[in-house]
Design a protein around this motif. Structure first.
Motif, mmCIF file in Angstrom:
data_model
loop_
_atom_site.group_PDB
_atom_site.id
_atom_site.type_symbol
_atom_site.label_atom_id
_atom_site.label_comp_id
_atom_site.label_asym_id
_atom_site.label_seq_id
_atom_site.Cartn_x
_atom_site.Cartn_y
_atom_site.Cartn_z
ATOM 1 N N GLY A 41 0.784 -1.212 0.000
ATOM 2 C CA GLY A 41 0.000 0.000 0.000
ATOM 3 C C GLY A 41 0.821 1.269 0.000
ATOM 4 N N ASP A 42 2.090 1.182 0.357
ATOM 5 C CA ASP A 42 2.934 2.374 0.410
ATOM 6 C C ASP A 42 4.077 2.289 -0.594
ATOM 7 O OD1 ASP A 42 4.233 0.311 1.670
ATOM 8 O OD2 ASP A 42 5.047 1.527 3.294
ATOM 9 N N GLY A 43 3.870 1.539 -1.668
ATOM 10 C CA GLY A 43 4.890 1.382 -2.696
ATOM 11 C C GLY A 43 5.239 -0.083 -2.900
ATOM 12 N N LEU A 44 6.183 -0.315 -3.781
ATOM 13 C CA LEU A 44 6.623 -1.667 -4.124
ATOM 14 C C LEU A 44 7.985 -1.922 -3.501
ATOM 15 C CD1 LEU A 44 5.787 -4.141 -5.870
ATOM 16 C CD2 LEU A 44 7.080 -3.125 -7.737
ATOM 17 N N THR A 45 8.085 -3.006 -2.731
ATOM 18 C CA THR A 45 9.325 -3.361 -2.046
ATOM 19 C C THR A 45 9.821 -4.708 -2.554
ATOM 20 O OG1 THR A 45 8.654 -2.161 -0.060
ATOM 21 C CG2 THR A 45 10.388 -3.790 0.194
ATOM 22 N N ILE A 46 11.122 -4.817 -2.774
ATOM 23 C CA ILE A 46 11.739 -6.082 -3.175
ATOM 24 C C ILE A 46 12.586 -6.584 -2.019
ATOM 25 C CG2 ILE A 46 13.263 -7.252 -4.802
ATOM 26 C CD1 ILE A 46 12.606 -5.118 -6.855
ATOM 27 N N GLN A 47 12.378 -7.841 -1.642
ATOM 28 C CA GLN A 47 13.170 -8.478 -0.587
ATOM 29 C C GLN A 47 13.860 -9.706 -1.171
ATOM 30 O OE1 GLN A 47 10.107 -9.222 2.330
ATOM 31 N NE2 GLN A 47 10.583 -7.343 3.441
ATOM 32 N N ILE A 48 15.154 -9.794 -0.971
ATOM 33 C CA ILE A 48 15.938 -10.943 -1.424
ATOM 34 C C ILE A 48 16.505 -11.635 -0.192
ATOM 35 C CG2 ILE A 48 17.978 -11.693 -2.710
ATOM 36 C CD1 ILE A 48 17.670 -9.205 -4.452
ATOM 37 N N THR A 49 16.323 -12.948 -0.129
ATOM 38 C CA THR A 49 16.979 -13.752 0.891
ATOM 39 C C THR A 49 17.883 -14.743 0.165
ATOM 40 O OG1 THR A 49 15.009 -13.583 2.292
ATOM 41 C CG2 THR A 49 16.652 -15.225 2.903
ATOM 42 N N VAL A 50 19.188 -14.667 0.426
ATOM 43 C CA VAL A 50 20.144 -15.432 -0.370
ATOM 44 C C VAL A 50 21.125 -16.157 0.545
ATOM 45 C CG1 VAL A 50 21.629 -13.389 -0.601
ATOM 46 C CG2 VAL A 50 21.852 -15.273 -2.234
ATOM 47 N N ASP A 51 21.512 -17.349 0.118
ATOM 48 C CA ASP A 51 22.526 -18.125 0.817
ATOM 49 C C ASP A 51 23.899 -17.589 0.408
ATOM 50 O OD1 ASP A 51 24.201 -19.947 1.972
ATOM 51 O OD2 ASP A 51 23.454 -21.690 0.855
ATOM 52 N N THR A 52 24.459 -16.708 1.242
ATOM 53 C CA THR A 52 25.748 -16.099 0.900
ATOM 54 C C THR A 52 26.907 -17.086 0.996
ATOM 55 O OG1 THR A 52 25.892 -15.250 3.166
ATOM 56 C CG2 THR A 52 25.032 -13.759 1.491
ATOM 57 N N ALA A 53 26.701 -18.183 1.738
ATOM 58 C CA ALA A 53 27.739 -19.212 1.767
ATOM 59 C C ALA A 53 27.877 -19.863 0.394
ATOM 60 C CB ALA A 53 27.396 -20.269 2.816
ATOM 61 N N ARG A 54 26.796 -19.834 -0.363
ATOM 62 C CA ARG A 54 26.798 -20.435 -1.696
ATOM 63 C C ARG A 54 27.162 -19.429 -2.785
ATOM 64 N NH1 ARG A 54 22.442 -24.705 -3.861
ATOM 65 N NH2 ARG A 54 22.912 -24.703 -6.084
ATOM 66 N N TYR A 55 26.634 -18.208 -2.668
ATOM 67 C CA TYR A 55 26.772 -17.239 -3.753
ATOM 68 C C TYR A 55 27.749 -16.109 -3.470
ATOM 69 C CZ TYR A 55 22.543 -19.521 -5.465
ATOM 70 O OH TYR A 55 21.642 -20.442 -5.903
ATOM 71 N N GLY A 56 28.167 -15.937 -2.235
ATOM 72 C CA GLY A 56 29.069 -14.848 -1.902
ATOM 73 C C GLY A 56 28.330 -13.658 -1.326
ATOM 74 N N ASP A 57 29.049 -12.837 -0.592
ATOM 75 C CA ASP A 57 28.428 -11.729 0.128
ATOM 76 C C ASP A 57 27.886 -10.645 -0.794
ATOM 77 O OD1 ASP A 57 28.995 -12.937 2.552
ATOM 78 O OD2 ASP A 57 30.914 -11.889 2.796
ATOM 79 N N ALA A 58 28.434 -10.502 -1.986
ATOM 80 C CA ALA A 58 28.030 -9.412 -2.877
ATOM 81 C C ALA A 58 26.841 -9.776 -3.764
ATOM 82 C CB ALA A 58 29.206 -8.989 -3.748
ATOM 83 N N PHE A 59 26.425 -11.039 -3.755
ATOM 84 C CA PHE A 59 25.421 -11.491 -4.724
ATOM 85 C C PHE A 59 24.085 -10.773 -4.543
ATOM 86 C CE2 PHE A 59 21.966 -14.148 -6.194
ATOM 87 C CZ PHE A 59 22.398 -14.574 -7.443
ATOM 88 N N GLY A 60 23.607 -10.659 -3.304
ATOM 89 C CA GLY A 60 22.299 -10.065 -3.056
ATOM 90 C C GLY A 60 22.206 -8.640 -3.574
ATOM 91 N N ASP A 61 23.227 -7.830 -3.301
ATOM 92 C CA ASP A 61 23.231 -6.450 -3.777
ATOM 93 C C ASP A 61 23.294 -6.389 -5.300
ATOM 94 O OD1 ASP A 61 23.109 -5.295 -1.221
ATOM 95 O OD2 ASP A 61 25.288 -5.410 -0.988
ATOM 96 N N ARG A 62 24.066 -7.285 -5.900
ATOM 97 C CA ARG A 62 24.187 -7.295 -7.357
ATOM 98 C C ARG A 62 22.856 -7.687 -8.017
ATOM 99 N NH1 ARG A 62 28.217 -10.564 -7.707
ATOM 100 N NH2 ARG A 62 27.173 -12.449 -8.456
ATOM 101 N N LEU A 63 22.198 -8.696 -7.467
ATOM 102 C CA LEU A 63 20.911 -9.103 -8.019
ATOM 103 C C LEU A 63 19.866 -8.006 -7.830
ATOM 104 C CD1 LEU A 63 19.233 -11.319 -9.386
ATOM 105 C CD2 LEU A 63 18.657 -12.165 -7.097
ATOM 106 N N MET A 64 19.906 -7.322 -6.694
ATOM 107 C CA MET A 64 18.956 -6.232 -6.467
ATOM 108 C C MET A 64 19.124 -5.143 -7.523
ATOM 109 S SD MET A 64 16.432 -5.145 -4.613
ATOM 110 C CE MET A 64 16.478 -5.949 -3.000
ATOM 111 N N GLU A 65 20.361 -4.827 -7.862
ATOM 112 C CA GLU A 65 20.604 -3.835 -8.918
ATOM 113 C C GLU A 65 19.982 -4.287 -10.234
ATOM 114 O OE1 GLU A 65 24.460 -2.190 -9.666
ATOM 115 O OE2 GLU A 65 25.009 -2.294 -7.550
#
Length: 525
Positions: free
Chosen positions: A481-505
Motif C-alpha cells: 500500500g505504500d509502494g513496491l518493495t523487493i526483498q531478497i533472501t540469499v545463501d551467501t555461503a553459496r553465492y558470496g556476500d556481494a550477490f544479493g546487492d548485485r541481483l537487487m541492482e
C-alpha cells in the motif's frame, strides 16, 4: 475507476449471464461500468481477488473456475466458453482419515485431519534445526490505546473463529501426521509499558521481545502462536507476534492481524465485531489430496523435467542473508500503467522482471523459477480462512528474443499453464522431475488486509513479510500500500556476500526498463 475501455464496452448489450458476471466484478473490484469485453486484470484483478470472484460467481449460479478465469479473462469470454474448455476434474477424496486413524482421535477435540505435504516439510526441517527454522515474527504499531482486557477478548474471539489457531500436530499416534484442532486454547499474551523509552531503547526492547517470542515451538502443543503488546503512549501500542509457519502463510498472517486489530477497535468502541464465516481448512486438505492423484499433473511435470537442468546441492551450511530495497515510485507507477495498458497482471510483469534478472546473472536467456502458488479453495469465505495454502512449483521462462511486453505475456502464459496443478504437492513434483530444477523462487503479494488497516488509520504503514522456504535464493515483491518493495533472501555461503546487492541492482534496473523502454529486448547483447 476501471480502465479506459469500460465506458465504450459497457454500451455493448449483455446476455443474462454476462450481466451477473459484470456485477460480480463491480462488487469485488469496487469499480463501475464493467463491459463484456473488459479484461479482469486491467480492471485491477489478481489471483487472490480471482478466488473471491469465482466463489461469488458460483454463488450466483455461474459455473466457472480459476483456470476458466485465467483462460478467458473477459466477462464475455468467461460466460461464452464451451464446457469442453473447462479442466477435467481430478479424482475426489471423501475420507481424510482412515477408519483406524479416525478411531484414535481423542474424544474431546473438535476436528482431526491429515497434515498437508508442505506442513510436513516445514515441521521436519524445523525439528531438524531444533525448532529454529520457520518461526515467523512481526511487529506493528496499532493506533489505539492499549487495553489488556479488550485485547485478550479480541484474541479470544479470533481464536474461536479460526480452527488453525487452535491446532497442534500429532506426529506419532496415527499412521500419518495429523492435525488436531482443540475446542479452545488460550493464546499467550504478555503486556508491557514502553512509553518512557526513547527511540533507540524502544528499538532494542522490540528486538529483545521479538527474540523471546521467536523461540522454538513444540509442534505437538497448541497454540502455535504468541503475542506481546507494549504501550507506546496513551494513544498507541506495539503489537508483536510470532507463529509457526506450518500454521499460516503470508496472506493468512495479514488476515490474522486485520481481524485482531479490527475486533479490538470495535470492542474498544463498544461495537460487536462481525466477520465472514471462514471455510474449514479440511477443504484444502481434501483438494490437495485430490490434486496428488492427477495424471495430467504428472504428465506436466514429467515433460517439464526433460527441459530443466539439475541444480547441484550447496556444500556446507547455508548462511541466509536478507537484502531489501524500495522500487522508485515513478518506476512503480509506470510499471502498473504498463500492466493495465497490456491487459496483464502486475504479477506477470514482475515475474518477467525476475526472470530477466536471473537470466542476466547466469549469462543465459531463460530462468528456471520456483513459483509460489496459492491453492485456496474457490469458495465463499475462503479468502478469510487462516492456514497454509501456498505451494512452490517449477516454472521455466524462456526470454530469448522477447521484448518486455512479450516477456510479460510469456510470464502470464507460464503461470496460466501451471495454474491447474497449483495444489499438486511440491515434494511430489520434485520426485517426478527427478532433481531440484531451480535455485530461485519468486513471490508477489498484494496484501490488502494490511493495506486496509493502514487506510482505516488503525495501523502504522509497514511491510507484511513472510519467511523463506528451503531454496537458496528467494525473491519476494510486495505491495503493502505504500509502494513496491523487493526483498531478497540469499545463501551467501553459496553465492558470496556481494550477490544479493548485485541481483537487487539487476531487478531495479529491469523494473526501470520495462517501464521506460517497453519495446526494448529483455536479453541485451
Amino acid at each position: 475507476m476501471a480502465n479506459e475501455s469500460l465506458a465504450a464496452s459497457a454500451a455493448v448489450p449483455f446476455s443474462p449471464d454476462e450481466a451477473v458476471m459484470a456485477q460480480v466484478w463491480e462488487d469485488i473490484l469496487e469499480i463501475d461500468g464493467v463491459g463484456p469485453d473488459d479484461d479482469f486484470f486491467s480492471c485491477g484483478g489478481d489471483s487472490l481477488l480471482a478466488i473471491t470472484v469465482v466463489a461469488e460467481a458460483q454463488k450466483r449460479g455461474l459455473a466457472i473456475t480459476m483456470v476458466h478465469l485465467f483462460k478467458y479473462p473477459t466477462v464475455r469470454g468467461m460466460c461464452g466458453a464451451a464446457v469442453a474448455d473447462l479442466p477435467a476434474r481430478t479424482a475426489t477424496v471423501t475420507d481424510l482419515l482412515s477408519p483406524a486413524d479416525r478411531a484414535k482421535v481423542p474424544p474431546r477435540v473438535q476436528e482431526a485431519m491429515p497434515a498437508t505435504r508442505l506442513q510436513l516439510g516445514l515441521i521436519y526441517e524445523s525439528l531438524m534445526s531444533d525448532g529454529a527454522q520457520y518461526v515467523c515474527t512481526a511487529a506493528h504499531d496499532v493506533r489505539r490505546p492499549l487495553d489488556e482486557a479488550k485485547l485478550r477478548e479480541a484474541l479470544e474471539l479470533v481464536t474461536a473463529r479460526h480452527e488453525m489457531l487452535r491446532m497442534r500436530f500429532d506426529l506419532s499416534e496415527f499412521s500419518e501426521a495429523v492435525q488436531i484442532v482443540e475446542h479452545s486454547v488460550t493464546v499467550p499474551l504478555s503486556v508491557a509499558d514502553h512509553s518512557a523509552l526513547d527511540a533507540d531503547a524502544l528499538r532494542e526492547r522490540t528486538a529483545l521481545v521479538t527474540e523471546q517470542l521467536g523461540r522454538p515451538f513444540d509442534p505437538e502443543t497448541a497454540p502455535l502462536l504468541r503475542f506481546h503488546a507494549a504501550a507506546l503512549d496513551g494513544e498507541s501500542f506495539r503489537l508483536t507476534y510470532a507463529y509457526h509457519h506450518a500454521l499460516l502463510d503470508g496472506w493468512s498472517a495479514a488476515s490474522l492481524l486485520h481481524e485482531t486489530v479490527t475486533a479490538y477497535a470495535d470492542l474498544l468502541a463498544g461495537a460487536v465485531p462481525e466477520f465472514v464465516r471462514p471455510v474449514p481448512y479440511a477443504e484444502y486438505v481434501r483438494l490437495e489430496r485430490a490434486a496428488s492423484l492427477s495424471e495430467e499433473a504428472v504428465r506436466h511435470f514429467e515433460a517439464l523435467g526433460e527441459q530443466l537442468p539439475s541444480i547441484p546441492p550447496a556444500a556446507g551450511t547455508p548462511r541466509m542473508t536478507g537484502v531489501e530495497a524500495r522500487v522508485p515510485q515513478a518506476d512503480t507507477d509506470r510499471l502498473f500503467a504498463r500492466a493495465a495498458e497490456w491487459r496483464l497482471p502486475v504479477k506477470s510483469m514482475l515475474l518477467a522482471v525476475h526472470g530477466a534478472a536471473i537470466a542476466a546473472e547466469r549469462g543465459g536467456q531463460a530462468a528456471d523459477v520456483a513459483m509460489l502458488m496459492s491453492g485456496r479453495p474457490e469458495l465463499e469465505g475462503s479468502d478469510v480462512t487462516l492456514g497454509l495454502f501456498v505451494n512452490y512449483l517449477p516454472l521455466r521462462l524462456d526470454l530469448a528474443g522477447a521484448t518486455w511486453r512479450e516477456a510479460g505475456q510469456l510470464a502470464f502464459d507460464a503461470e496460466r499453464e501451471l495454474l491447474p496443478h497449483r495444489r499438486f504437492p511440491y515434494a511430489e513434483a520434485l520426485k517426478i522431475v527427478g532433481h531440484r530444477p531451480f535455485e530461485a523462487s519468486f513471490n508477489y503479494v498484494h496484501l490488502r488486509r494490511g493495506i486496509e488497516l493502514v487506510e482505516a488509520g488503525l495501523v502504522e504503514p509497514g511491510h507484511f513479510s513472510d519467511v523463506s522456504f528451503d531454496i537458496p535464493l528467494c525473491v519476494d515483491m510486495q505491495n503493502a500500500g505504500d509502494g513496491l518493495t523487493i526483498q531478497i533472501t540469499v545463501d551467501t555461503a553459496r553465492y558470496g556476500d556481494a550477490f544479493g546487492d548485485r541481483l537487487m541492482e539487476r531487478l531495479l534496473d529491469a523494473v526501470h526498463l520495462i517501464a521506460e523502454n517497453p519495446d526494448g529486448h529483455v536479453i541485451r547483447a
